[in-house]
Write a protein that holds these residues in place. Structure first.
Motif, PDB file in Angstrom:
ATOM      1  N   THR A  33       0.824  -1.219   0.000  1.00  0.00           N
ATOM      2  CA  THR A  33       0.000   0.000   0.000  1.00  0.00           C
ATOM      3  C   THR A  33       0.854   1.264   0.000  1.00  0.00           C
ATOM      4  O   THR A  33       1.999   1.256   0.435  1.00  0.00           O
ATOM      5  CB  THR A  33      -0.901   0.104   1.258  1.00  0.00           C
ATOM      6  N   ILE A  34       0.257   2.304  -0.511  1.00  0.00           N
ATOM      7  CA  ILE A  34       0.827   3.642  -0.377  1.00  0.00           C
ATOM      8  C   ILE A  34      -0.261   4.482   0.284  1.00  0.00           C
ATOM      9  O   ILE A  34      -1.390   4.519  -0.200  1.00  0.00           O
ATOM     10  CB  ILE A  34       1.151   4.270  -1.749  1.00  0.00           C
ATOM     11  N   LYS A  35       0.090   5.122   1.391  1.00  0.00           N
ATOM     12  CA  LYS A  35      -0.897   5.986   2.039  1.00  0.00           C
ATOM     13  C   LYS A  35      -0.657   7.421   1.603  1.00  0.00           C
ATOM     14  O   LYS A  35       0.449   7.929   1.730  1.00  0.00           O
ATOM     15  CB  LYS A  35      -0.755   5.893   3.550  1.00  0.00           C
ATOM     16  N   LEU A  36      -1.708   8.046   1.109  1.00  0.00           N
ATOM     17  CA  LEU A  36      -1.598   9.433   0.678  1.00  0.00           C
ATOM     18  C   LEU A  36      -2.599  10.277   1.444  1.00  0.00           C
ATOM     19  O   LEU A  36      -3.723   9.834   1.709  1.00  0.00           O
ATOM     20  CB  LEU A  36      -1.930   9.537  -0.806  1.00  0.00           C
ATOM     21  N   GLY A  37      -2.200  11.470   1.800  1.00  0.00           N
ATOM     22  CA  GLY A  37      -3.134  12.370   2.451  1.00  0.00           C
ATOM     23  C   GLY A  37      -3.741  13.320   1.447  1.00  0.00           C
ATOM     24  O   GLY A  37      -3.275  13.430   0.312  1.00  0.00           O
ATOM     25  N   LEU A  38      -4.775  14.007   1.895  1.00  0.00           N
ATOM     26  CA  LEU A  38      -5.447  14.971   1.036  1.00  0.00           C
ATOM     27  C   LEU A  38      -6.129  15.965   1.966  1.00  0.00           C
ATOM     28  O   LEU A  38      -6.924  15.564   2.811  1.00  0.00           O
ATOM     29  CB  LEU A  38      -6.464  14.228   0.158  1.00  0.00           C
ATOM     30  N   ILE A  39      -5.730  17.225   1.880  1.00  0.00           N
ATOM     31  CA  ILE A  39      -6.387  18.232   2.725  1.00  0.00           C
ATOM     32  C   ILE A  39      -7.180  19.161   1.829  1.00  0.00           C
ATOM     33  O   ILE A  39      -6.609  19.932   1.058  1.00  0.00           O
ATOM     34  CB  ILE A  39      -5.364  19.047   3.540  1.00  0.00           C
ATOM     35  N   LEU A  40      -8.476  19.039   1.890  1.00  0.00           N
ATOM     36  CA  LEU A  40      -9.328  19.895   1.072  1.00  0.00           C
ATOM     37  C   LEU A  40     -10.640  20.108   1.812  1.00  0.00           C
ATOM     38  O   LEU A  40     -11.090  19.220   2.528  1.00  0.00           O
ATOM     39  CB  LEU A  40      -9.632  19.193  -0.247  1.00  0.00           C
ATOM     40  N   VAL A  41     -11.212  21.261   1.594  1.00  0.00           N
ATOM     41  CA  VAL A  41     -12.438  21.574   2.313  1.00  0.00           C
ATOM     42  C   VAL A  41     -13.590  20.689   1.823  1.00  0.00           C
ATOM     43  O   VAL A  41     -13.786  20.496   0.632  1.00  0.00           O
ATOM     44  CB  VAL A  41     -12.762  23.083   2.184  1.00  0.00           C
ATOM     45  N   LYS A  42     -14.296  20.097   2.788  1.00  0.00           N
ATOM     46  CA  LYS A  42     -15.391  19.178   2.466  1.00  0.00           C
ATOM     47  C   LYS A  42     -16.735  19.707   2.925  1.00  0.00           C
ATOM     48  O   LYS A  42     -17.772  19.183   2.560  1.00  0.00           O
ATOM     49  CB  LYS A  42     -15.169  17.866   3.228  1.00  0.00           C
ATOM     50  N   THR A  43     -16.696  20.665   3.866  1.00  0.00           N
ATOM     51  CA  THR A  43     -17.957  21.142   4.440  1.00  0.00           C
ATOM     52  C   THR A  43     -17.999  22.661   4.375  1.00  0.00           C
ATOM     53  O   THR A  43     -16.969  23.304   4.230  1.00  0.00           O
ATOM     54  CB  THR A  43     -18.077  20.715   5.908  1.00  0.00           C
ATOM     55  N   GLY A  44     -19.178  23.197   4.528  1.00  0.00           N
ATOM     56  CA  GLY A  44     -19.322  24.654   4.526  1.00  0.00           C
ATOM     57  C   GLY A  44     -19.430  25.209   3.117  1.00  0.00           C
ATOM     58  O   GLY A  44     -19.441  24.475   2.138  1.00  0.00           O
ATOM     59  N   ALA A  48     -18.238  23.623  -2.258  1.00  0.00           N
ATOM     60  CA  ALA A  48     -18.625  23.510  -3.661  1.00  0.00           C
ATOM     61  C   ALA A  48     -17.383  23.427  -4.538  1.00  0.00           C
ATOM     62  O   ALA A  48     -17.408  22.823  -5.608  1.00  0.00           O
ATOM     63  CB  ALA A  48     -19.479  24.701  -4.070  1.00  0.00           C
ATOM     64  N   LEU A  49     -16.281  24.027  -4.088  1.00  0.00           N
ATOM     65  CA  LEU A  49     -15.023  23.952  -4.824  1.00  0.00           C
ATOM     66  C   LEU A  49     -14.230  22.716  -4.420  1.00  0.00           C
ATOM     67  O   LEU A  49     -13.635  22.044  -5.257  1.00  0.00           O
ATOM     68  CB  LEU A  49     -14.174  25.192  -4.547  1.00  0.00           C
ATOM     69  N   GLY A  50     -14.200  22.432  -3.119  1.00  0.00           N
ATOM     70  CA  GLY A  50     -13.333  21.370  -2.617  1.00  0.00           C
ATOM     71  C   GLY A  50     -13.823  19.984  -2.984  1.00  0.00           C
ATOM     72  O   GLY A  50     -13.015  19.113  -3.316  1.00  0.00           O
ATOM     73  N   LEU A  51     -15.141  19.770  -2.933  1.00  0.00           N
ATOM     74  CA  LEU A  51     -15.646  18.405  -3.123  1.00  0.00           C
ATOM     75  C   LEU A  51     -15.376  17.836  -4.518  1.00  0.00           C
ATOM     76  O   LEU A  51     -14.824  16.749  -4.624  1.00  0.00           O
ATOM     77  CB  LEU A  51     -17.138  18.340  -2.778  1.00  0.00           C
ATOM     78  N   PRO A  52     -15.752  18.542  -5.600  1.00  0.00           N
ATOM     79  CA  PRO A  52     -15.496  17.942  -6.915  1.00  0.00           C
ATOM     80  C   PRO A  52     -14.008  17.688  -7.143  1.00  0.00           C
ATOM     81  O   PRO A  52     -13.629  16.661  -7.718  1.00  0.00           O
ATOM     82  CB  PRO A  52     -16.041  18.977  -7.901  1.00  0.00           C
ATOM     83  N   ASP A  53     -13.190  18.602  -6.654  1.00  0.00           N
ATOM     84  CA  ASP A  53     -11.749  18.462  -6.813  1.00  0.00           C
ATOM     85  C   ASP A  53     -11.263  17.188  -6.108  1.00  0.00           C
ATOM     86  O   ASP A  53     -10.599  16.326  -6.704  1.00  0.00           O
ATOM     87  CB  ASP A  53     -11.078  19.702  -6.193  1.00  0.00           C
ATOM     88  N   GLY A  54     -11.635  17.068  -4.831  1.00  0.00           N
ATOM     89  CA  GLY A  54     -11.206  15.909  -4.050  1.00  0.00           C
ATOM     90  C   GLY A  54     -11.788  14.614  -4.594  1.00  0.00           C
ATOM     91  O   GLY A  54     -11.105  13.587  -4.637  1.00  0.00           O
ATOM     92  N   HIS A  55     -13.052  14.662  -5.038  1.00  0.00           N
ATOM     93  CA  HIS A  55     -13.645  13.452  -5.617  1.00  0.00           C
ATOM     94  C   HIS A  55     -12.833  13.001  -6.820  1.00  0.00           C
ATOM     95  O   HIS A  55     -12.595  11.808  -7.011  1.00  0.00           O
ATOM     96  CB  HIS A  55     -15.091  13.725  -6.039  1.00  0.00           C
ATOM     97  N   GLY A  56     -12.409  13.967  -7.632  1.00  0.00           N
ATOM     98  CA  GLY A  56     -11.580  13.629  -8.792  1.00  0.00           C
ATOM     99  C   GLY A  56     -10.310  12.929  -8.356  1.00  0.00           C
ATOM    100  O   GLY A  56      -9.918  11.898  -8.909  1.00  0.00           O
ATOM    101  N   MET A  57      -9.669  13.492  -7.331  1.00  0.00           N
ATOM    102  CA  MET A  57      -8.409  12.919  -6.861  1.00  0.00           C
ATOM    103  C   MET A  57      -8.613  11.484  -6.366  1.00  0.00           C
ATOM    104  O   MET A  57      -7.856  10.576  -6.699  1.00  0.00           O
ATOM    105  CB  MET A  57      -7.830  13.788  -5.748  1.00  0.00           C
ATOM    106  N   VAL A  58      -9.653  11.310  -5.537  1.00  0.00           N
ATOM    107  CA  VAL A  58      -9.900   9.987  -4.966  1.00  0.00           C
ATOM    108  C   VAL A  58     -10.304   9.002  -6.061  1.00  0.00           C
ATOM    109  O   VAL A  58      -9.820   7.863  -6.101  1.00  0.00           O
ATOM    110  CB  VAL A  58     -10.986  10.086  -3.874  1.00  0.00           C
ATOM    111  N   ASP A  59     -11.171   9.445  -6.977  1.00  0.00           N
ATOM    112  CA  ASP A  59     -11.657   8.544  -8.029  1.00  0.00           C
ATOM    113  C   ASP A  59     -10.512   8.040  -8.885  1.00  0.00           C
ATOM    114  O   ASP A  59     -10.464   6.856  -9.233  1.00  0.00           O
ATOM    115  CB  ASP A  59     -12.677   9.274  -8.917  1.00  0.00           C
ATOM    116  N   TYR A  60      -9.593   8.934  -9.229  1.00  0.00           N
ATOM    117  CA  TYR A  60      -8.511   8.464 -10.097  1.00  0.00           C
ATOM    118  C   TYR A  60      -7.647   7.438  -9.377  1.00  0.00           C
ATOM    119  O   TYR A  60      -7.206   6.456  -9.976  1.00  0.00           O
ATOM    120  CB  TYR A  60      -7.646   9.622 -10.606  1.00  0.00           C
TER     121      TYR A  60
END
Lengths: 400, 350, 298
Positions: A33-44, A48-60
């Motif tokens: 495994t490789i553990k990667l972190g991701l700090i992006l705004v998910k709430t508040g 609206a900016l953070g979620l699609p971006d982070g979803h893209g990162m996680v999905d890929y």
């Protein structure tokens, strides 16, 4: 007695201080495994900016795992929500490093948060791709920040170039509507200087706050000053407010420009005919593009059950996939022996690396992590409610 | 010798003693020992949380002096905090001055700003005062963003490492003891202040300002003083914040931060030094705690991992605040007193 | 008419439209304040939630617009009842501070629940109000603004009649004046409070629906409530006409500052000016323009 006590306490404190410096150990990489972190705004509100971006990162990364992972390792992403607040972002990075023991971060979020974390990033060799596009990230050289995306200066220079060269206006009346944020102020300065270089002064410089209910006073002032080209330096909601208000007063400048955080299909969906004369720039390909990279983006989205509507801001999803794509490539290049140093070294082997139209071709060396200073222009396609690409990758013109 | 039960005090002095019993002394001693050895066992994440809790504690103490003890509601505390932070950032980065000049200077500048707001606001009460201080906060935010040449505006400003007599405190672990000591000083100073004539005057103003004036407490003098002391604390806290974050930006000091400070002192307990500490720690640490708990749960039940929405963490936090206050309107310090009396009088709890 | 004057008039007119929105939001605050002395920090969240609810009623459930508004109002009213019953009732008689804090907790709770339930995407309301603006002698007003002004006017009139002539309205005024006396006179204060919260939430819902028509719907809508704060104070906390005049004044001041000052001073004085004006007004009149001066007994 008292003095002695204090002295012992001081001694203990001094000793503790000495031993308190943390040891650097191999983090985040095991055999499989490789553990990667991701700090992006998910709430508040900013989510609206953070979620699609982070979803893209996680999905890929999921996609990569489903393809068999990298060198037999699967990537696990731990996504921390920082609520877009610097103190929480700092806490999140400390948690990711010391609790979850991640190898690195895909992104450290916005500019404010990244700079607050800079010292930790350097200390623990956290290679990451910040979302914000500030010059400070690569000039002077920061060893672990891999800047991706044309700087605000570059974007606005390209926009001014466009007015003079593509729209062929020799003496345009340019007005700027900006938010009082980094991008707004940097953008305003860049536009002012660029226009000056062409020998033109700005007609109006007006502030449009991010939470503006309407933009009446701004639109009326621009209308009164007969501004033909409005350049907005604000994120989507205020730009949408602006376009709607402009439509109300039937104020029709020859073009309204926006930068990457406002160049999304959303703008046409929200404003309809009001977005007719909108021209945006972005450093990621458009959702509707036909390039292999964007086809991959749509494939990944479909695979994990997302469509344009559920994603929200598609341009950011494309950005997220792109960032993870770069990480995937770096993992491949780093080979079996993956650690913070080899990851950095792998990034630095990128030479005109082609993401298939997600990002412009990019180069990182061990002396420069500068982003490709290139943008594409997009125009509104009102009937289909989307933006369409009108140019290829462009850099600001060299001025004499 | 009489058998002591409940409180048994023989003089007024005993009533206002700093450490009322030997037990309190030993508990505090134990706490200090735990705090002293914590960096040995805790990771930097914990230490960082303690550091920002310390900052929050100092700021909350300041607000509690103004709002909890003197009864003057302020929704502009973040502005004074920002003034302190910017003061430290600017003078330490421009003139390379050491912390023992920067921090007091931050406090003093913030206190002056406090006077500036306090004097015209003397006639205001309740929500009108809250809104006036909030307006001040908005103006400060505007100035910080607009005054580029000094504050570096929206680019934010970097802060040099705190240098303690030649020893650079360049990590949170090293800053830790500095923070603990300063916070302890702030707590002791506030506690002592409340034992003096000034403190009693503040409380008198809160309880009935007209009656206080009749009894010879100068409203003007003490209200302004409360404003100044409160802003002084906020300024010091801001300076500490600048040193811990090493980078500050106008977006760190929004109206929501003022609300957060208000939340700290109300959740902790108005008019209580202990309450300020509890509240500050609660508001800073609990969200992280909930986050950790949520992560633990997703580890236990991997099925929900993808579905889990981080909004639940914050919702739980909001719910917790509501439940706490519905259960005990006096805040955490009220709960603390309740538990304490319960133990002290056991088995005769009632 | 010369262009400068037209510019001024247009600024004032659109300021009035904006001011109506502020007034509507402010009335929501003042209703609760007047009766219970509580500044409800969760008001912004109710506005935002109503915008979302109305959006989903129209898009997901395909309800006609008017029915959707009506339902949103009813839902908001119920929310008011429930909030009062579950959250505020247990706090009856507790210090005001604690109650205000509970509303802050409520606002945190509601905001994140909105994120969970409705997502974080920017949504665009399919507004049934035609986009074509109305022109009257060169003055431009969008139809949404006209509807907004009309509804504000109607709502205010209804409130006026309700408080002046209805039995319940009188009870509410009595309660606002003095809770103990009201109790002694046989008014059910609990019932009054429940109703006040419901009415206030309904007012918030109306402003939420209009905001949905004007702006993009997202969680950021809550912050519009903060920009209405100066309006509440300017008029004086206890006065509904004050809230309306305060709202209108703030709307006009904001627009004029944007139209004139912004070009001279620059840097976005538009959103600071209301607060500066508020500060100055409070220096001269510590109880706002129409607030009543409290006579204190010791």
């Amino acid at each position: 007695m008292e003095v002695k006590k204090i002295r012992t306490v001081l001694l203990v404190i001094a000793l503790i201080c000495l031993f308190a410096s943390p040891a650097l150990a191999e983090r985040g990489v095991t055999k499989d495994t490789i553990k990667l972190g991701l700090i992006l705004v998910k709430t508040g509100p900013v989510a609206a900016l953070g979620l699609p971006d982070g979803h893209g990162m996680v999905d890929y990364m999921k996609y990569l795992n489903d393809q068999g992972g990298v060198h037999g390792r699967k990537v696990k992403v731990i996504w921390e929500d920082d609520e877009f607040q610097a103190p929480k972002s700092v806490a999140a990075l400390k948690k990711l490093i010391h609790r979850d023991k991640v190898l690195s971060l895909i992104t450290s979020g916005g500019s404010n948060q990244t700079i607050a974390n800079m010292k930790t990033i350097n200390k623990y060799k956290i290679s990451n791709i910040p979302n914000a596009l500030m010059r400070e990230f690569f000039d002077p050289y920061q060893p672990y920040i891999f800047a991706m995306g044309a700087t605000y200066e570059c974007q606005y220079q390209c926009i001014v170039d466009y007015i003079f060269n593509d729209m062929k206006d020799k003496n345009p009346r340019i007005g700027v509507v900006y938010a009082k944020k980094e991008y707004g102020k940097i953008g305003l300065k860049a536009i002012r200087e660029r226009a000056k270089a062409y020998g033109v002064d700005l007609v109006s410089e007006l502030v449009l706050p991010t939470g503006a209910v309407d933009a009446s006073s701004q639109v009326l002032t621009l209308q009164k000053n007969k501004v033909d080209y409005v350049i907005t330096c604000g994120v989507l909601p205020p730009v949408i407010s602006f376009l709607k208000t402009a439509e109300k007063y039937s104020y029709k400048p020859k073009a309204v420009f926006g930068f990457n955080w406002a160049t999304d299909d959303m703008i046409v969906k929200a404003c309809g005919k009001g977005a007719e004369n909108y021209i945006g720039v972005n450093f990621v390909g458009g959702w509707a593009d036909d390039s292999p990279g964007i086809k991959l983006v749509r494939k990944v989205a479909e695979k994990y059950g997302r469509d344009a509507k559920s994603i929200g801001l598609t341009s950011l999803y494309v950005h997220g996939i792109g960032a993870s794509y770069l990480f995937g490539e770096a993992f491949k290049r780093a080979g079996k022996d993956l650690n913070p140093d080899s990851l950095k070294a792998a990034f630095e082997t990128f030479r005109d690396f082609d993401t298939g139209g997600i990002f412009p071709p990019l180069t990182y060396t061990d002396k420069s992590h500068a982003p490709p200073e290139m943008v594409k222009f997009f125009k509104a396609d009102v009937p289909n409610k989307r933006l369409v690409t009108v140019t290829g990758w462009r850099t600001p013109k060299k001025m004499k | 010798m009489a058998i002591r039960s409940k409180t048994f005090r023989e003089s007024y002095y005993e009533d206002i003693k700093l450490f009322k019993t030997i037990w309190i002394k030993s508990w505090i001693g134990l706490l200090l020992v735990v705090l002293a050895v914590l960096p040995l066992i805790g990771d930097p994440y914990i230490i960082y949380l303690i550091n920002i809790s310390c900052i929050a504690t100092v700021a909350a103490l300041g607000l509690n002096i103004l709002t909890g003890f003197t009864g003057q509601i302020s929704l502009g505390h973040a502005a004074f905090f920002a003034i302190g932070a910017y003061c430290t950032a600017i003078i330490s980065s421009r003139f390379q001055l050491p912390f023992w000049i920067c921090l007091p200077a931050s406090g003093v500048v913030a206190a002056c700003a406090g006077l500036l707001v306090g004097i015209p606001c003397l006639r205001l009460k309740g929500l009108y005062l809250a809104m006036a201080t909030m307006s001040f906060g908005v103006v400060v935010e505007y100035v910080v963003i607009t005054w580029d040449s000094v504050t570096k505006g929206v680019r934010g400003i970097g802060v040099p490492t705190l240098n303690l007599l030649g020893y650079p405190l360049d990590s949170n672990n090293k800053l830790y003891y500095f923070m603990i000591v300063l916070t302890a000083l702030a707590i002791i100073a506030a506690t002592n202040l409340m034992r003096t004539r000034v403190g009693r005057a503040f409380i008198a103003i809160r309880d009935r300002d007209i009656a206080a004036e009749v009894m010879g407490v100068s409203l003007t003098q003490y209200k302004v003083m409360a404003f100044a002391i409160s802003s002084f604390y906020a300024g010091i806290a801001g300076g500490l914040y600048a040193y811990v974050m090493e980078y500050i930006h106008p977006e760190h000091f929004t109206f929501l931060l003022s609300v957060q400070y208000l939340a700290m002192i109300i959740v902790g307990g108005l008019g209580s030094i202990l309450g300020s500490i509890f509240g500050a720690v609660f508001i800073t640490v609990i969200p992280e705690f909930i986050k950790g708990l949520a992560q633990f749960l997703t580890l236990l039940f991997p099925a929900i991992e993808d579905k889990y929405d981080d909004g639940w963490n914050i919702a739980a936090f909001g719910l917790l605040i509501m439940l706490f206050l519905i259960f005990e309107p006096k805040g955490l310090s009220g709960i603390w007193t309740r538990i304490k009396t319960c133990f002290k009088n056991w088995p005769y709890t009632y | 008419m010369n262009a400068g004057l037209m510019f001024f008039i247009q600024l004032v007119i659109s300021g009035i439209a904006l001011g109506c929105l502020y007034a509507l939001i402010a009335v929501g605050f003042v209703l609760i304040l007047k009766a219970t002395d509580i500044l409800n920090f969760a008001q912004g969240e109710v506005i935002m939630l109503s915008a979302f609810i109305c959006y989903f009623l129209v898009t997901t459930f395909h309800l006609p617009f008017l029915l959707a508004i009506l339902l949103t109002g009813i839902i908001a009213g119920l929310m008011g009842f429930v909030t009062e019953r579950l959250v505020l009732r247990p706090m009856l008689g507790e210090p005001v501070f604690a109650v205000v804090m509970v509303t802050i907790g409520l606002s945190i709770f509601l905001r994140s629940m909105a994120g969970i339930l409705f997502g974080h995407n920017n949504l665009v309301f399919p507004s049934p109000i035609p986009k074509e603006a109305v022109r009257m002698g060169g003055i431009v007003l969008s139809q949404t603004e006209i509807w907004l002004m009309l509804s504000t006017f109607v709502l205010i009139t209804v409130f006026f009649i309700f408080f002046k002539y209805s039995r319940m309205g009188l009870a509410m005024r009595g309660t606002a004046d003095d809770q103990d006396v009201a109790l002694l006179m046989g008014i059910s204060v609990k019932q009054v409070f429940a109703l006040i919260w419901a009415v206030s939430f309904i007012t918030a819902a109306v402003s939420g629906v209009f905001l949905a028509n004007i702006m993009v719907i997202n969680l950021g809508l809550t912050f519009v409530a903060i920009s209405a704060f100066p309006a509440i104070i300017l008029g004086g906390l206890e006065s509904i006409p004050g809230a309306i005049i305060g709202g209108l004044a703030i709307g006009i001041i904001e627009n004029l500052a944007g139209g004139y000052l912004d070009q001279i001073i620059g840097g976005g004085v538009k959103d600071v000016t209301p607060f500066v004006v508020l500060f100055l007004v409070l220096m001269i009149r510590p109880y706002g323009l129409f607030g009543k001066k409290e006579i204190e007994r010791v």
